[in-house]
Scaffold this motif. Structure first.
Motif, PDB file in Angstrom:
ATOM      1  N   ALA A   1      -4.397 -16.625  28.574  1.00  0.00           N
ATOM      2  CA  ALA A   1      -5.437 -16.060  29.408  1.00  0.00           C
ATOM      3  C   ALA A   1      -4.917 -15.950  30.626  1.00  0.00           C
ATOM      4  CB  ALA A   1      -6.513 -17.159  29.134  1.00  0.00           C
ATOM      5  N   VAL A   2      -4.383 -16.879  31.258  1.00  0.00           N
ATOM      6  CA  VAL A   2      -3.836 -17.049  32.603  1.00  0.00           C
ATOM      7  C   VAL A   2      -2.935 -15.662  32.816  1.00  0.00           C
ATOM      8  CG1 VAL A   2      -2.252 -18.054  34.434  1.00  0.00           C
ATOM      9  CG2 VAL A   2      -4.123 -19.343  32.979  1.00  0.00           C
ATOM     10  N   GLU A   3      -2.134 -15.403  31.816  1.00  0.00           N
ATOM     11  CA  GLU A   3      -1.217 -14.263  31.957  1.00  0.00           C
ATOM     12  C   GLU A   3      -2.119 -12.936  31.999  1.00  0.00           C
ATOM     13  OE1 GLU A   3       2.650 -13.963  30.194  1.00  0.00           O
ATOM     14  OE2 GLU A   3       2.256 -15.715  29.113  1.00  0.00           O
ATOM     15  N   VAL A   4      -2.944 -12.740  31.015  1.00  0.00           N
ATOM     16  CA  VAL A   4      -3.924 -11.762  30.974  1.00  0.00           C
ATOM     17  C   VAL A   4      -4.612 -11.591  32.310  1.00  0.00           C
ATOM     18  CG1 VAL A   4      -6.145 -10.591  29.967  1.00  0.00           C
ATOM     19  CG2 VAL A   4      -4.285 -11.410  28.696  1.00  0.00           C
ATOM     20  N   ILE A   5      -5.140 -12.537  32.913  1.00  0.00           N
ATOM     21  CA  ILE A   5      -5.952 -12.526  34.168  1.00  0.00           C
ATOM     22  C   ILE A   5      -4.841 -12.079  35.409  1.00  0.00           C
ATOM     23  CG2 ILE A   5      -6.924 -14.163  35.987  1.00  0.00           C
ATOM     24  CD1 ILE A   5      -8.053 -15.884  33.678  1.00  0.00           C
ATOM     25  N   GLY A   6      -3.716 -12.770  35.276  1.00  0.00           N
ATOM     26  CA  GLY A   6      -2.800 -12.088  36.248  1.00  0.00           C
ATOM     27  C   GLY A   6      -2.437 -10.702  36.176  1.00  0.00           C
ATOM     28  N   TRP A   7      -2.431 -10.068  34.779  1.00  0.00           N
ATOM     29  CA  TRP A   7      -2.316  -8.737  34.957  1.00  0.00           C
ATOM     30  C   TRP A   7      -3.434  -7.952  35.436  1.00  0.00           C
ATOM     31  CZ3 TRP A   7      -4.578  -4.349  33.080  1.00  0.00           C
ATOM     32  CH2 TRP A   7      -3.714  -3.269  32.644  1.00  0.00           C
ATOM     33  N   PHE A   8      -4.657  -8.170  35.251  1.00  0.00           N
ATOM     34  CA  PHE A   8      -5.707  -7.742  35.812  1.00  0.00           C
ATOM     35  C   PHE A   8      -5.897  -7.815  37.612  1.00  0.00           C
ATOM     36  CE2 PHE A   8      -7.663  -7.385  31.562  1.00  0.00           C
ATOM     37  CZ  PHE A   8      -7.917  -6.328  31.511  1.00  0.00           C
TER      38      PHE A   8
ATOM     39  N   THR B   1       6.720 -13.639  11.255  1.00  0.00           N
ATOM     40  CA  THR B   1       5.662 -13.922  12.210  1.00  0.00           C
ATOM     41  C   THR B   1       5.960 -14.264  13.641  1.00  0.00           C
ATOM     42  OG1 THR B   1       5.740 -16.133  11.747  1.00  0.00           O
ATOM     43  CG2 THR B   1       4.127 -15.007  10.382  1.00  0.00           C
ATOM     44  N   VAL B   2       4.976 -14.135  14.334  1.00  0.00           N
ATOM     45  CA  VAL B   2       5.449 -14.377  15.905  1.00  0.00           C
ATOM     46  C   VAL B   2       4.830 -15.413  16.383  1.00  0.00           C
ATOM     47  CG1 VAL B   2       6.099 -11.818  16.399  1.00  0.00           C
ATOM     48  CG2 VAL B   2       3.786 -12.880  16.754  1.00  0.00           C
ATOM     49  N   GLY B   3       5.220 -15.941  17.584  1.00  0.00           N
ATOM     50  CA  GLY B   3       4.259 -17.261  18.072  1.00  0.00           C
ATOM     51  C   GLY B   3       3.265 -16.828  19.100  1.00  0.00           C
ATOM     52  N   THR B   4       2.777 -17.740  19.887  1.00  0.00           N
ATOM     53  CA  THR B   4       1.780 -17.527  20.966  1.00  0.00           C
ATOM     54  C   THR B   4       2.430 -16.600  22.247  1.00  0.00           C
ATOM     55  OG1 THR B   4       1.127 -19.674  20.328  1.00  0.00           O
ATOM     56  CG2 THR B   4       0.144 -18.736  22.623  1.00  0.00           C
ATOM     57  N   GLU B   5       3.446 -17.154  22.572  1.00  0.00           N
ATOM     58  CA  GLU B   5       4.184 -16.071  23.622  1.00  0.00           C
ATOM     59  C   GLU B   5       4.386 -14.565  23.236  1.00  0.00           C
ATOM     60  OE1 GLU B   5       7.315 -17.995  25.460  1.00  0.00           O
ATOM     61  OE2 GLU B   5       6.189 -19.723  26.099  1.00  0.00           O
ATOM     62  N   GLU B   6       4.878 -14.344  22.287  1.00  0.00           N
ATOM     63  CA  GLU B   6       5.258 -13.099  21.685  1.00  0.00           C
ATOM     64  C   GLU B   6       3.948 -12.202  21.363  1.00  0.00           C
ATOM     65  OE1 GLU B   6       8.549 -15.878  20.151  1.00  0.00           O
ATOM     66  OE2 GLU B   6       6.289 -16.013  20.289  1.00  0.00           O
ATOM     67  N   MET B   7       3.070 -12.923  20.738  1.00  0.00           N
ATOM     68  CA  MET B   7       1.807 -12.199  20.782  1.00  0.00           C
ATOM     69  C   MET B   7       1.255 -11.737  22.000  1.00  0.00           C
ATOM     70  SD  MET B   7      -0.502 -10.607  18.825  1.00  0.00           S
ATOM     71  CE  MET B   7      -0.620 -11.258  17.009  1.00  0.00           C
ATOM     72  N   THR B   8       1.208 -12.657  22.979  1.00  0.00           N
ATOM     73  CA  THR B   8       0.553 -12.464  24.237  1.00  0.00           C
ATOM     74  C   THR B   8       1.280 -11.388  24.970  1.00  0.00           C
ATOM     75  OG1 THR B   8       0.020 -14.722  24.630  1.00  0.00           O
ATOM     76  CG2 THR B   8       0.142 -13.296  26.679  1.00  0.00           C
ATOM     77  N   ARG B   9       2.654 -11.279  24.811  1.00  0.00           N
ATOM     78  CA  ARG B   9       3.599 -10.167  25.331  1.00  0.00           C
ATOM     79  C   ARG B   9       3.396  -8.833  24.905  1.00  0.00           C
ATOM     80  NH1 ARG B   9       4.626  -8.294  29.380  1.00  0.00           N
ATOM     81  NH2 ARG B   9       4.806 -10.347  30.118  1.00  0.00           N
ATOM     82  N   ALA B  10       2.684  -8.987  23.376  1.00  0.00           N
ATOM     83  CA  ALA B  10       2.537  -7.751  22.792  1.00  0.00           C
ATOM     84  C   ALA B  10       1.277  -6.980  23.375  1.00  0.00           C
ATOM     85  CB  ALA B  10       2.361  -7.639  21.314  1.00  0.00           C
TER      86      ALA B  10
END
Length: 371
Positions: A22-29, A352-361
């Protein structure tokens, strides 16, 4: 643009891992806006808070929650704290947040992304394109009614007591939120209770009908007993638009609806208070509907989509950033369309991928859609 303050409460289990997404997404915005559109502060809640302070949430953290524009909540609980006193159990921290922030309206969407229709436990044609919203009254009912106790009757017998209580104003305010939301969607509300065996259900229907007749005659209203509603969610879920119900039935029906989409890891939620009479802003808490999943905590395998989608709900309901909310939802869908899957939503034998990979996608999809 105004700067908005977010209090981040990662909690226990996979909570910190998905909150990092979530923090990464907030940082993107923030980067997109070219400024700190959102400021964040983190604190403890649940079992982690109990370990540090002996309570599931401190008074100081509650003050931060009251001051923040919105709260992002991860997950709490785990076997580690099973023997903690009832008043200090990890879940008590979440209940206090709901109570002290007066968050009476819980919004739980059940959306089936096209790419995940095959992941549902129901047939594809029943869930493909599913988009329903369950509105759960959150601060009344059997979870908060008094008396609530276990009495010793003697002779080895005990009696457990939970009290279901609702006042007119509690039913009226959640009903108005349901009708208002329906007007922004497909204009239909299903009110669900158990009036055939519960006096609170009789009052619930009476108040819903009064509000409907007085102020929302343009919205289609139907009544459905809660047990039948559960059956209909599995039988023909796309018949529903907005479902409004009490605390207990909302808890149950929203979990049923969640599994229609393929995984609890996919669904966000919003808990809202009444509008401030001056600013119009509501106190709000956003959280994924899944639990802390201690069995996979620390492995990097958690699905972050529900947490990221909770950020999207905050954009929509707390900050009126509809374009940004739509963009984030589209990015989640686009990422899924590429075939990337965490373990909970992957077909058997699939990669399958992990948390970081899904976030990056999802971040990559945001970049693509916003270019």
């Amino acid at each position: 643009m105004t700067t908005h303050s977010l209090l981040l409460l990662p909690g226990d289990g996979i909570g910190p891992e998905i909150m990092a997404s979530a923090v990464e997404v907030i940082g993107w915005f923030n980067k997109r806006a070219g400024k700190e559109l959102f400021t964040t502060e983190s604190d403890l809640v649940g079992g982690s808070c109990y370990d540090a302070h002996g309570v599931s949430i401190t008074d100081e953290t509650m003050q931060k929650a009251l001051a923040a524009d919105a709260v992002l909540f991860g997950a709490v609980g785990g076997e580690k704290w099973d023997n903690v006193g009832y008043e200090h159990r990890p879940e008590a921290g979440l209940l206090r947040l709901r109570k002290d922030l007066e968050l009476f309206a819980n919004l739980r969407p059940a959306i089936c992304y096209p790419a995940l229709a095959e992941a549902s436990s129901l047939k594809k044609e029943l869930v493909e394109g599913l988009d329903i919203l369950i509105l759960r009254e959150l601060t009344g009912g059997v979870y908060f009614g008094e008396p609530k106790e276990i009495r010793d009757l003697g002779n080895g017998q005990k009696r457990g007591i939970d009290t279901q209580v609702y006042d007119t104003f509690e039913i009226e305010r959640i009903t108005r939120v349901a009708f208002d939301l329906a007007r922004t969607r497909r204009n239909k509300v299903t009110s669900s209770e158990k009036r055939n065996v519960m006096k609170t259900g009789v009052l619930w229907r009476e108040v819903v009908e009064q509000v409907h007749k007085a102020d929302y005659p343009d919205v289609e209203l139907e009544h459905m007993l809660a047990d039948n509603c559960g059956m209909q969610l599995v039988r023909r879920p796309k018949q529903f638009d907005v479902i409004v119900c009490d605390n207990l039935f909302g808890d149950m029906l929203s979990d049923v609806a969640a599994m229609l989409t393929g995984s609890l890891g996919m669904l966000p939620s919003a808990s809202l208070g009444a509008p401030d009479p001056v600013t119009g802003r509501r106190k709000a808490l956003y959280e994924p509907v899944h639990g802390s999943a201690p069995d996979i905590a620390g492995t990097g395998r958690a699905n972050p989509i529900a947490m990221i989608a909770s950020v999207g709900m905050a954009l929509r309901y707390s900050f009126g950033m509809i374009e940004e909310a739509d963009l984030l939802e589209a990015a989640i869908s686009k990422a899924l369309d590429t075939g990337v899957r965490t373990g909970d939503i992957a077909p058997e034998g699939a990669e399958t991928v992990g948390t970081e990979e899904m976030t990056r996608a999802i971040l990559d999809a945001l970049d693509s859609l916003d270019s």
